[in-house]
Design a protein around this motif. Structure first.
Motif, PDB file in Angstrom:
ATOM      1  N   GLN A   1       0.827  -1.272  -0.061  1.00  0.00           N
ATOM      2  CA  GLN A   1      -0.067  -0.154   0.129  1.00  0.00           C
ATOM      3  C   GLN A   1       0.826   1.316  -0.118  1.00  0.00           C
ATOM      4  O   GLN A   1       0.411   2.241  -0.750  1.00  0.00           O
ATOM      5  N   SER A   2       1.957   1.382   0.904  1.00  0.00           N
ATOM      6  CA  SER A   2       2.926   2.499   0.666  1.00  0.00           C
ATOM      7  C   SER A   2       3.591   2.691  -0.494  1.00  0.00           C
ATOM      8  O   SER A   2       3.694   3.781  -0.997  1.00  0.00           O
ATOM      9  N   MET A   3       3.890   1.674  -1.154  1.00  0.00           N
ATOM     10  CA  MET A   3       4.501   1.702  -2.746  1.00  0.00           C
ATOM     11  C   MET A   3       3.536   2.239  -3.491  1.00  0.00           C
ATOM     12  O   MET A   3       3.805   3.023  -4.291  1.00  0.00           O
ATOM     13  N   MET A   4       2.232   1.791  -3.530  1.00  0.00           N
ATOM     14  CA  MET A   4       1.414   2.119  -4.726  1.00  0.00           C
ATOM     15  C   MET A   4       0.991   3.713  -4.452  1.00  0.00           C
ATOM     16  O   MET A   4       0.747   4.509  -5.222  1.00  0.00           O
ATOM     17  N   GLN A   5       0.791   4.168  -2.771  1.00  0.00           N
ATOM     18  CA  GLN A   5       0.512   5.505  -2.716  1.00  0.00           C
ATOM     19  C   GLN A   5       1.870   6.422  -3.179  1.00  0.00           C
ATOM     20  O   GLN A   5       1.429   7.480  -3.782  1.00  0.00           O
ATOM     21  N   ALA A   6       3.024   5.599  -2.895  1.00  0.00           N
ATOM     22  CA  ALA A   6       4.111   6.597  -3.396  1.00  0.00           C
ATOM     23  C   ALA A   6       4.174   6.620  -4.923  1.00  0.00           C
ATOM     24  O   ALA A   6       4.587   7.818  -5.510  1.00  0.00           O
ATOM     25  N   GLN A   7       3.940   5.692  -5.805  1.00  0.00           N
ATOM     26  CA  GLN A   7       4.029   5.750  -7.138  1.00  0.00           C
ATOM     27  C   GLN A   7       2.897   6.800  -7.419  1.00  0.00           C
ATOM     28  O   GLN A   7       2.995   7.471  -8.522  1.00  0.00           O
ATOM     29  N   GLN A   8       1.839   6.495  -7.027  1.00  0.00           N
ATOM     30  CA  GLN A   8       0.466   7.504  -7.247  1.00  0.00           C
ATOM     31  C   GLN A   8       1.022   9.112  -6.951  1.00  0.00           C
ATOM     32  O   GLN A   8       0.495  10.070  -8.033  1.00  0.00           O
TER      33      GLN A   8
ATOM     34  N   VAL B   1       3.919  10.174  -7.119  1.00  0.00           N
ATOM     35  CA  VAL B   1       4.985  10.635  -7.976  1.00  0.00           C
ATOM     36  C   VAL B   1       4.363  10.852  -9.252  1.00  0.00           C
ATOM     37  O   VAL B   1       4.922  11.823  -9.981  1.00  0.00           O
ATOM     38  N   SER B   2       3.571   9.823  -9.873  1.00  0.00           N
ATOM     39  CA  SER B   2       2.772  10.098 -11.296  1.00  0.00           C
ATOM     40  C   SER B   2       2.148  11.344 -11.256  1.00  0.00           C
ATOM     41  O   SER B   2       1.880  11.989 -12.618  1.00  0.00           O
TER      42      SER B   2
ATOM     43  N   PRO C   1       8.894  15.385 -12.073  1.00  0.00           N
ATOM     44  CA  PRO C   1       9.667  15.421 -10.609  1.00  0.00           C
ATOM     45  C   PRO C   1      11.131  15.103 -10.955  1.00  0.00           C
ATOM     46  O   PRO C   1      11.517  14.221 -11.684  1.00  0.00           O
ATOM     47  N   SER C   2      11.866  15.672 -10.004  1.00  0.00           N
ATOM     48  CA  SER C   2      13.489  15.578 -10.014  1.00  0.00           C
ATOM     49  C   SER C   2      13.863  14.245  -9.296  1.00  0.00           C
ATOM     50  O   SER C   2      12.813  13.773  -8.273  1.00  0.00           O
ATOM     51  N   PRO C   3      14.982  13.755  -9.226  1.00  0.00           N
ATOM     52  CA  PRO C   3      15.231  12.498  -8.518  1.00  0.00           C
ATOM     53  C   PRO C   3      15.180  12.928  -6.946  1.00  0.00           C
ATOM     54  O   PRO C   3      14.774  11.880  -6.339  1.00  0.00           O
ATOM     55  N   ALA C   4      15.782  13.783  -6.586  1.00  0.00           N
ATOM     56  CA  ALA C   4      15.764  14.219  -5.132  1.00  0.00           C
ATOM     57  C   ALA C   4      14.447  14.600  -4.583  1.00  0.00           C
ATOM     58  O   ALA C   4      14.085  13.888  -3.651  1.00  0.00           O
ATOM     59  N   GLN C   5      13.548  15.102  -5.481  1.00  0.00           N
ATOM     60  CA  GLN C   5      12.216  15.449  -5.072  1.00  0.00           C
ATOM     61  C   GLN C   5      11.390  13.869  -4.844  1.00  0.00           C
ATOM     62  O   GLN C   5      10.412  13.558  -4.013  1.00  0.00           O
ATOM     63  N   SER C   6      11.592  12.946  -5.836  1.00  0.00           N
ATOM     64  CA  SER C   6      11.064  11.794  -5.827  1.00  0.00           C
ATOM     65  C   SER C   6      11.270  10.923  -4.663  1.00  0.00           C
ATOM     66  O   SER C   6      10.419  10.279  -3.910  1.00  0.00           O
ATOM     67  N   THR C   7      12.668  10.936  -4.279  1.00  0.00           N
ATOM     68  CA  THR C   7      13.095  10.231  -3.028  1.00  0.00           C
ATOM     69  C   THR C   7      12.500  11.132  -1.731  1.00  0.00           C
ATOM     70  O   THR C   7      11.838   9.924  -1.040  1.00  0.00           O
TER      71      THR C   7
ATOM     72  N   ASP D   1       9.408  12.547  -1.672  1.00  0.00           N
ATOM     73  CA  ASP D   1       8.077  12.227  -1.632  1.00  0.00           C
ATOM     74  C   ASP D   1       7.944  10.677  -1.091  1.00  0.00           C
ATOM     75  O   ASP D   1       7.029  10.484  -0.366  1.00  0.00           O
ATOM     76  N   VAL D   2       8.699   9.704  -1.548  1.00  0.00           N
ATOM     77  CA  VAL D   2       8.419   8.279  -0.935  1.00  0.00           C
ATOM     78  C   VAL D   2       8.634   8.214   0.471  1.00  0.00           C
ATOM     79  O   VAL D   2       8.046   7.549   1.033  1.00  0.00           O
ATOM     80  N   GLN D   3       9.852   9.081   0.788  1.00  0.00           N
ATOM     81  CA  GLN D   3       9.975   9.126   2.385  1.00  0.00           C
ATOM     82  C   GLN D   3       9.013   9.530   3.144  1.00  0.00           C
ATOM     83  O   GLN D   3       8.341   9.162   4.376  1.00  0.00           O
TER      84      GLN D   3
END
Length: 409
Positions: A306-313, A315-316, A321-327, A329-331
């Motif tokens: 569920q956490s991965m799905m919410q993180a992907q949603q 980010v999408s 998004p920049s790589p730093a911003q993506s990381t 957001d996941v955190q």
């Protein structure tokens, strides 16, 4: 020959005093085996008949039993407002005591409903009496002892000597007896309380559910014991809500029929889902075993997905998004899934066998200090369990000093 003629005329006699000269074919042995086989078949038929009658009777009186259980649960619920005004007992102490009760319950191999009943007795007592911090664990032990005597097997009921050993001999033998008597007197000897386990059995009988769903629902219900927000929730509502949430976690179909088991509370389900992130470590270890279907590991994997799905949603939804911003957001998303959390005890590198939880509930600031030395804490606990004088810590505060809270000697 006379004996042979007598047996031929009057049949075979089972008496030991009648001699047999013509038993070459094992007639008596075959007759005895046939009798044993017929007796075994009769016992099996009787058990099947008793099971059928019991099922028919339970179905006939199920509504009456359910109504009585719902009336009883309303009359034996604790008052959270009264617990709130306790002077020494704080909510952050609750996970420590529940971990101790959980480990003691598992060590004595008590029934699941014994744990829920013990926590109910503890909360009901705290709703009516002033409890001091030094006696908090004593009240928990007395509640577990009463609950085990009420509904568990006699050979598994813990003794005072065993409970005293688990408490590192902090309390004397007579203190357990006095506290047990005082809890019963405070509750007006009303021990019976319909637990979550009893309502779960009724709900599972009405609907088709496997063992994994049952273990997951029990795991979620025990997880709710650690949070004060679920103390006012009725066991019937908790059973149906945890069952609905467990079906969702395991991917099972929900029950849409207008049955009692299908009427869960959506708000309770939402609150339970917010508390699934980090359960107590003792509870997680208990439900990570194979005989409980490894539901703790299954739930942890579900939360990770569920956490991965919410993180992907998340980010999408961002255009570039920049790589730093993506990381980042996941955190942030994974951190959001971890709140709110159950207060946790510190995990020590080596814990001595037999020391389940601290005999006295520590102060909040004592564990919140980031510069706290783990080795010093471990030595302090070992020293406390071996050198604490119960007369200095407990008997200096006799029950007679607090007539409104504890019985006088």
């Amino acid at each position: 020959m006379a004996s042979t003629k007598t047996q031929a005329n009057y049949g075979y006699c089972e008496s030991f005093f009648v001699e047999s000269y013509d038993d070459t074919d094992g007639i008596f042995a075959r007759a005895a085996a046939e009798r044993e086989r017929s007796r075994a078949m009769s016992k099996v038929q009787q058990r099947h008949m008793a099971a059928d009658l019991s099922r028919l009777t339970s179905e006939e009186y199920l509504n009456d039993v359910l109504d009585h259980m719902e009336v009883m649960e309303a009359e034996t619920m604790p008052d959270i407002n009264s617990i709130e005004i306790q002077t020494e007992i704080q909510w952050f102490m609750r996970p420590y005591l529940l971990d101790f009760l959980l480990e003691a319950h598992h060590a004595f191999q008590l029934l699941p409903e014994t744990l829920f009943l013990a926590v109910n007795l503890l909360d009901r007592y705290c709703s009516k009496r002033v409890v001091y911090k030094r006696h908090y664990q004593l009240v928990g032990c007395a509640s577990l002892l009463i609950a085990a005597k009420y509904g568990d097997r006699k050979e598994r009921v813990p003794t005072i000597k065993e409970l005293k050993s688990m408490c590192c001999s902090l309390y004397d033998d007579d203190m357990f007896t006095q506290m047990e008597w005082h809890v019963l007197q405070t509750l007006n000897w009303i021990v019976g309380h319909p637990t979550v386990t009893g309502f779960l059995e009724i709900a599972l009988n009405e609907t088709s559910a496997d063992t994994e769903v049952q273990n997951m629902a029990t795991y979620i219900s025990e997880m709710a014991l650690y949070h004060k927000d679920f103390i006012p929730v009725l066991p019937s509502v908790m059973a149906r809500s945890s069952l609905a949430l467990s079906r969702y976690v395991l991917g099972r179909a929900q029950v849409n029929q207008p049955e009692w088991a299908a009427r869960y509370d959506a708000n309770v389900v939402m609150d339970l889902s917010n508390q699934l992130a980090r359960p107590s470590q003792a509870l997680f270890r208990k439900y990570s075993s194979s005989h409980l279907s490894n539901v703790a590991t299954t739930l942890e994997q579900f939360l990770q997905r569920q956490s991965m799905m919410q993180a992907q949603q998340t980010v999408s939804q961002q255009p570039y998004p920049s790589p730093a911003q993506s990381t980042l957001d996941v955190q942030q998303v994974s951190g959001a899934m971890m709140t709110p959390q159950t207060p946790q005890k510190h995990v020590y590198a080596a814990v001595p066998i037999g020391v389940l939880t601290p005999p006295e509930t520590p102060e909040k600031d004592f564990y919140d200090n980031p510069t706290y030395n783990v080795n010093q804490n471990l030595m302090h606990r070992l020293h406390a369990c071996t050198t604490v004088n119960s007369a200095q810590n407990v008997q200096s505060y006799p029950y007679s000093s607090y007539p409104t809270s504890y019985p006088s000697q």
